[in-house]
Design an enzyme around this catalytic site. Structure first.
Site, PDB file in Angstrom:
ATOM      1  N   TYR A   1      40.221  52.887  36.732  1.00  0.00           N
ATOM      2  CA  TYR A   1      38.915  52.632  37.360  1.00  0.00           C
ATOM      3  C   TYR A   1      38.291  53.939  37.831  1.00  0.00           C
ATOM      4  O   TYR A   1      37.143  54.251  37.524  1.00  0.00           O
ATOM      5  CB  TYR A   1      39.127  51.673  38.527  1.00  0.00           C
ATOM      6  CG  TYR A   1      37.884  51.264  39.283  1.00  0.00           C
ATOM      7  CD1 TYR A   1      36.902  50.470  38.680  1.00  0.00           C
ATOM      8  CD2 TYR A   1      37.706  51.626  40.622  1.00  0.00           C
ATOM      9  CE1 TYR A   1      35.780  50.059  39.394  1.00  0.00           C
ATOM     10  CE2 TYR A   1      36.589  51.220  41.336  1.00  0.00           C
ATOM     11  CZ  TYR A   1      35.630  50.435  40.718  1.00  0.00           C
ATOM     12  OH  TYR A   1      34.519  50.029  41.431  1.00  0.00           O
TER      13      TYR A   1
ATOM     14  N   LYS B   1      34.908  55.755  36.257  1.00  0.00           N
ATOM     15  CA  LYS B   1      33.685  55.982  37.045  1.00  0.00           C
ATOM     16  C   LYS B   1      33.350  57.467  37.114  1.00  0.00           C
ATOM     17  O   LYS B   1      32.176  57.847  37.113  1.00  0.00           O
ATOM     18  CB  LYS B   1      33.851  55.404  38.448  1.00  0.00           C
ATOM     19  CG  LYS B   1      33.914  53.883  38.489  1.00  0.00           C
ATOM     20  CD  LYS B   1      32.563  53.253  38.159  1.00  0.00           C
ATOM     21  CE  LYS B   1      32.613  51.734  38.331  1.00  0.00           C
ATOM     22  NZ  LYS B   1      31.322  51.090  38.023  1.00  0.00           N
TER      23      LYS B   1
ATOM     24  N   TYR C   1      23.128  63.141  30.585  1.00  0.00           N
ATOM     25  CA  TYR C   1      21.856  62.574  30.091  1.00  0.00           C
ATOM     26  C   TYR C   1      20.691  63.081  30.932  1.00  0.00           C
ATOM     27  O   TYR C   1      19.599  63.306  30.425  1.00  0.00           O
ATOM     28  CB  TYR C   1      21.917  61.033  30.084  1.00  0.00           C
ATOM     29  CG  TYR C   1      22.377  60.480  28.761  1.00  0.00           C
ATOM     30  CD1 TYR C   1      23.680  60.697  28.317  1.00  0.00           C
ATOM     31  CD2 TYR C   1      21.515  59.775  27.927  1.00  0.00           C
ATOM     32  CE1 TYR C   1      24.119  60.210  27.100  1.00  0.00           C
ATOM     33  CE2 TYR C   1      21.940  59.284  26.701  1.00  0.00           C
ATOM     34  CZ  TYR C   1      23.237  59.506  26.295  1.00  0.00           C
ATOM     35  OH  TYR C   1      23.657  59.035  25.069  1.00  0.00           O
TER      36      TYR C   1
ATOM     37  N   PHE D   1      29.263  39.719  41.497  1.00  0.00           N
ATOM     38  CA  PHE D   1      28.929  39.633  42.921  1.00  0.00           C
ATOM     39  C   PHE D   1      27.672  40.466  43.226  1.00  0.00           C
ATOM     40  O   PHE D   1      26.630  39.935  43.631  1.00  0.00           O
ATOM     41  CB  PHE D   1      30.163  40.099  43.713  1.00  0.00           C
ATOM     42  CG  PHE D   1      29.933  40.477  45.139  1.00  0.00           C
ATOM     43  CD1 PHE D   1      29.191  39.666  46.000  1.00  0.00           C
ATOM     44  CD2 PHE D   1      30.492  41.649  45.651  1.00  0.00           C
ATOM     45  CE1 PHE D   1      28.998  40.030  47.327  1.00  0.00           C
ATOM     46  CE2 PHE D   1      30.311  42.012  46.971  1.00  0.00           C
ATOM     47  CZ  PHE D   1      29.552  41.214  47.809  1.00  0.00           C
TER      48      PHE D   1
ATOM     49  N   ARG E   1      40.191  40.988  46.475  1.00  0.00           N
ATOM     50  CA  ARG E   1      39.770  41.994  47.450  1.00  0.00           C
ATOM     51  C   ARG E   1      40.056  41.486  48.856  1.00  0.00           C
ATOM     52  O   ARG E   1      40.199  40.299  49.101  1.00  0.00           O
ATOM     53  CB  ARG E   1      38.289  42.340  47.257  1.00  0.00           C
ATOM     54  CG  ARG E   1      38.113  43.221  46.036  1.00  0.00           C
ATOM     55  CD  ARG E   1      36.690  43.645  45.811  1.00  0.00           C
ATOM     56  NE  ARG E   1      35.951  42.676  45.017  1.00  0.00           N
ATOM     57  CZ  ARG E   1      34.823  42.962  44.372  1.00  0.00           C
ATOM     58  NH1 ARG E   1      34.308  44.171  44.436  1.00  0.00           N
ATOM     59  NH2 ARG E   1      34.212  42.038  43.665  1.00  0.00           N
TER      60      ARG E   1
ATOM     61  N   ALA F   1      26.111  52.304  38.990  1.00  0.00           N
ATOM     62  CA  ALA F   1      26.910  51.832  40.126  1.00  0.00           C
ATOM     63  C   ALA F   1      28.249  52.560  40.078  1.00  0.00           C
ATOM     64  O   ALA F   1      29.145  52.185  39.325  1.00  0.00           O
ATOM     65  CB  ALA F   1      27.117  50.318  40.043  1.00  0.00           C
TER      66      ALA F   1
HETATM   67  P1  NAD Z   1      32.167  41.885  39.787  1.00  0.00           P
HETATM   68  O1  NAD Z   1      33.459  41.881  39.072  1.00  0.00           O
HETATM   69  O2  NAD Z   1      31.814  40.719  40.627  1.00  0.00           O
HETATM   70  O3  NAD Z   1      30.969  42.107  38.758  1.00  0.00           O
HETATM   71  C1  NAD Z   1      31.072  42.896  37.605  1.00  0.00           C
HETATM   72  C2  NAD Z   1      30.345  42.175  36.480  1.00  0.00           C
HETATM   73  O4  NAD Z   1      30.377  42.993  35.287  1.00  0.00           O
HETATM   74  C3  NAD Z   1      30.983  40.840  36.112  1.00  0.00           C
HETATM   75  O5  NAD Z   1      30.009  39.820  36.076  1.00  0.00           O
HETATM   76  C4  NAD Z   1      31.600  41.088  34.734  1.00  0.00           C
HETATM   77  O6  NAD Z   1      31.694  39.920  33.947  1.00  0.00           O
HETATM   78  C5  NAD Z   1      30.649  42.141  34.173  1.00  0.00           C
HETATM   79  N1  NAD Z   1      31.232  42.959  33.106  1.00  0.00           N
HETATM   80  C6  NAD Z   1      32.385  43.681  33.127  1.00  0.00           C
HETATM   81  N2  NAD Z   1      32.594  44.275  31.945  1.00  0.00           N
HETATM   82  C7  NAD Z   1      31.531  43.954  31.150  1.00  0.00           C
HETATM   83  C8  NAD Z   1      31.151  44.278  29.819  1.00  0.00           C
HETATM   84  N3  NAD Z   1      31.929  45.050  29.046  1.00  0.00           N
HETATM   85  N4  NAD Z   1      29.984  43.773  29.334  1.00  0.00           N
HETATM   86  C9  NAD Z   1      29.191  42.991  30.105  1.00  0.00           C
HETATM   87  N5  NAD Z   1      29.497  42.645  31.367  1.00  0.00           N
HETATM   88  C10 NAD Z   1      30.663  43.124  31.887  1.00  0.00           C
HETATM   89  O7  NAD Z   1      32.135  43.237  40.653  1.00  0.00           O
HETATM   90  P2  NAD Z   1      31.074  43.725  41.751  1.00  0.00           P
HETATM   91  O8  NAD Z   1      31.750  43.816  43.037  1.00  0.00           O
HETATM   92  O9  NAD Z   1      29.824  42.932  41.629  1.00  0.00           O
HETATM   93  O10 NAD Z   1      30.819  45.214  41.255  1.00  0.00           O
HETATM   94  C11 NAD Z   1      29.647  45.551  40.508  1.00  0.00           C
HETATM   95  C12 NAD Z   1      29.618  47.048  40.276  1.00  0.00           C
HETATM   96  O11 NAD Z   1      29.611  47.732  41.538  1.00  0.00           O
HETATM   97  C13 NAD Z   1      30.816  47.589  39.499  1.00  0.00           C
HETATM   98  O12 NAD Z   1      30.370  48.583  38.612  1.00  0.00           O
HETATM   99  C14 NAD Z   1      31.686  48.182  40.573  1.00  0.00           C
HETATM  100  O13 NAD Z   1      32.472  49.227  40.080  1.00  0.00           O
HETATM  101  C15 NAD Z   1      30.669  48.673  41.582  1.00  0.00           C
HETATM  102  N6  NAD Z   1      31.258  48.748  42.938  1.00  0.00           N
HETATM  103  C16 NAD Z   1      31.438  47.623  43.690  1.00  0.00           C
HETATM  104  C17 NAD Z   1      31.986  47.719  44.951  1.00  0.00           C
HETATM  105  C18 NAD Z   1      32.172  46.529  45.860  1.00  0.00           C
HETATM  106  O14 NAD Z   1      32.653  46.700  46.997  1.00  0.00           O
HETATM  107  N7  NAD Z   1      31.802  45.334  45.479  1.00  0.00           N
HETATM  108  C19 NAD Z   1      32.399  48.976  45.442  1.00  0.00           C
HETATM  109  C20 NAD Z   1      32.221  50.084  44.627  1.00  0.00           C
HETATM  110  C21 NAD Z   1      31.628  49.963  43.383  1.00  0.00           C
HETATM  111  N1  UDP Z   2      44.565  44.520  51.233  1.00  0.00           N
HETATM  112  C1  UDP Z   2      45.397  43.777  52.067  1.00  0.00           C
HETATM  113  N2  UDP Z   2      45.600  42.461  51.784  1.00  0.00           N
HETATM  114  C2  UDP Z   2      45.012  41.828  50.729  1.00  0.00           C
HETATM  115  C3  UDP Z   2      44.146  42.581  49.882  1.00  0.00           C
HETATM  116  C4  UDP Z   2      43.956  43.908  50.158  1.00  0.00           C
HETATM  117  O1  UDP Z   2      45.932  44.306  53.052  1.00  0.00           O
HETATM  118  O2  UDP Z   2      45.253  40.617  50.558  1.00  0.00           O
HETATM  119  C5  UDP Z   2      44.323  45.925  51.552  1.00  0.00           C
HETATM  120  C6  UDP Z   2      44.466  46.900  50.377  1.00  0.00           C
HETATM  121  O3  UDP Z   2      45.805  47.318  50.228  1.00  0.00           O
HETATM  122  C7  UDP Z   2      43.540  48.024  50.796  1.00  0.00           C
HETATM  123  C8  UDP Z   2      42.424  47.300  51.565  1.00  0.00           C
HETATM  124  O4  UDP Z   2      42.965  46.040  51.953  1.00  0.00           O
HETATM  125  O5  UDP Z   2      44.206  48.902  51.678  1.00  0.00           O
HETATM  126  C9  UDP Z   2      41.154  47.071  50.733  1.00  0.00           C
HETATM  127  O6  UDP Z   2      41.540  46.471  49.528  1.00  0.00           O
HETATM  128  P1  UDP Z   2      40.497  45.953  48.441  1.00  0.00           P
HETATM  129  O7  UDP Z   2      41.304  45.371  47.338  1.00  0.00           O
HETATM  130  O8  UDP Z   2      39.495  45.081  49.078  1.00  0.00           O
HETATM  131  O9  UDP Z   2      39.708  47.236  47.918  1.00  0.00           O
HETATM  132  P2  UDP Z   2      39.994  48.822  47.839  1.00  0.00           P
HETATM  133  O10 UDP Z   2      39.296  49.384  49.018  1.00  0.00           O
HETATM  134  O11 UDP Z   2      41.470  49.088  47.906  1.00  0.00           O
HETATM  135  O12 UDP Z   2      39.393  49.202  46.555  1.00  0.00           O
END
Ligand code: NAD
Ligand code: UDP
Length: 311
Positions: A145, A149, A159, A11, A186, A114
């Site tokens: 998770y 992180k 590093y 995403f 989510r 990230a």
């Molecule tokens: P996502 O699952 O859509 O994307 C993660 C991508 O990483 C996927 O395309 C997956 O195939 C790839 N991936 C996972 N393990 C891999 C590996 N070993 N080798 C190569 N590719 C690999 O998730 P996202 O929402 O796009 O999140 C991206 C980053 O941002 C993540 O590191 C996540 O922890 C961080 N993040 C996202 C959010 C959010 O709200 N979307 C919030 C906090 C942190």
């Molecule tokens: N949640 C919910 N219904 C759903 C999915 C999630 O009520 O179908 C709630 C979840 O318990 C959390 C919040 O929505 O309190 C956000 O959840 P998400 O999985 O998006 O991410 P989080 O912030 O927990 O990492």
């Protein structure tokens, strides 16, 4: 610049690739599709400045030629995904971060990690400033998770301090928008898809827990500014406007015009009760703040999911 993005088919990674290409950079996207989708990159297939490498970044990353930047985004990110993929999540946060840092060091490239608001766990300080060390259960189901992180942040700082690598750490708060997987679990994607399909909206617990939702374009803008103008200290990027999850459900029903009921389901273990970024640092250092209100961002996201659900 030539920039490598791990997790490029996800995403956020796919939006980041679009943004970097639009700025005129050359981009190498790396992904193993464990939670991402080729469709997220399909529009870049014949882009002359985009190259895709299918690779699991927990293994040595080999790349010919110079490199100026590494954005390490690979990791399952939805609670449903990382609960199903606990070992892969720990490996990509630890071994994957090590490999991505090693590549950046070898190429003398700038590195951006990230990270996540989950490093604060179920926070006892509200809103969360970067100086808060967090309240994380290392052995609970979300620990795979959160601790991956936290380890990745520690490795990035090591590093930076010991190899003098130019590094950035962004702590991303809940972000939503087009290209989320409809079934990634989510809350925003769940509620929208449920509303559009006339299914009940699954509210976990009583819905009084809070989150602060950032539209993807705002987030990417903040991350690019951090990469260009920031420093090595962790920086929160997210939208400080806080909502209860019940309020989100009601807003999704209103904006979709759906008549789906809201049903309560058990609250997942260690689900944080509150979450709101303190973005004082991003405002001051980057001149950044989010611009897209939740209602507007949800309208755009609903339009995207309507296309998918109808297809
Ligand atoms: P996502 O699952 O859509 O994307 C993660 C991508 O990483 C996927 O395309 C997956 O195939 C790839 N991936 C996972 N393990 C891999 C590996 N070993 N080798 C190569 N590719 C690999 O998730 P996202 O929402 O796009 O999140 C991206 C980053 O941002 C993540 O590191 C996540 O922890 C961080 N993040 C996202 C959010 C959010 O709200 N979307 C919030 C906090 C942190
Ligand atoms: N949640 C919910 N219904 C759903 C999915 C999630 O009520 O179908 C709630 C979840 O318990 C959390 C919040 O929505 O309190 C956000 O959840 P998400 O999985 O998006 O991410 P989080 O912030 O927990 O990492």
């Amino acid at each position: 610049m030539r920039i490598l993005v791990t997790g490029a088919a996800g995403f956020l990674g796919s939006h980041l690739c679009d943004r970097l290409l639009a700025q005129g950079h050359r981009v190498v996207g790396v992904d193993n599709f464990i939670t991402g989708a080729p469709a997220n990159l399909a529009h870049l297939k014949s882009h002359r400045d985009f190259q895709f490498v299918l690779h699991d970044v927990t293994n040595f990353i080999e790349l010919q030629g110079p490199l100026d930047g590494v954005f390490h985004f690979a990791s399952p990110a939805s609670p449903v995904d990382y609960l199903e993929l606990p070992i892969q999540t720990l490996k990509v946060g630890s071994l994957g971060s090590h490999k991505a840092l090693g590549l950046a060091k070898a190429k003398r490239a700038r590195f951006l990690l990230a990270s996540t608001s989950e490093v604060y766990g179920d926070p006892l300080v509200h809103p969360q400033p970067e100086s808060y060390w967090g309240h994380v259960n290392p052995v609970g189901p979300r620990g795979v998770y959160d601790e991956a992180k936290r380890f990745a942040e520690a490795m990035t700082m090591a590093y930076h301090r010991y190899h003098d690598l130019d590094t950035r750490i962004v702590r991303i708060f809940n972000t939503y928008g087009p290209r989320m997987r409809p079934n990634d679990g989510r809350v925003v994607s769940n509620f929208i898809v449920q509303a559009l399909q006339g299914q009940p909206l699954t509210l976990y617990g009583d819905g009084s827990q809070t989150r602060s939702f950032c539209y993807v374009d705002d987030l990417i803008e903040g991350i690019v500014r951090l990469f260009e103008q920031g420093d090595a200290e962790p920086t929160n990027i997210g939208n400080p406007k806080e909502f209860t999850v019940r309020q989100l459900a009601e807003l999704v029903l209103q904006l979709t015009g759906s008549r789906s009921p809201i049903v309560e389901r058990p609250l997942p273990v260690d689900d944080p009760k509150v979450r709101q970024p303190d973005i004082t640092r991003a405002r001051a250092a980057l001149g950044w703040e989010p611009r897209v209100p939740l209602e507007e961002g949800l309208r755009r996201t609903i339009a995207y999911f309507r296309g998918l659900v109808a297809a």
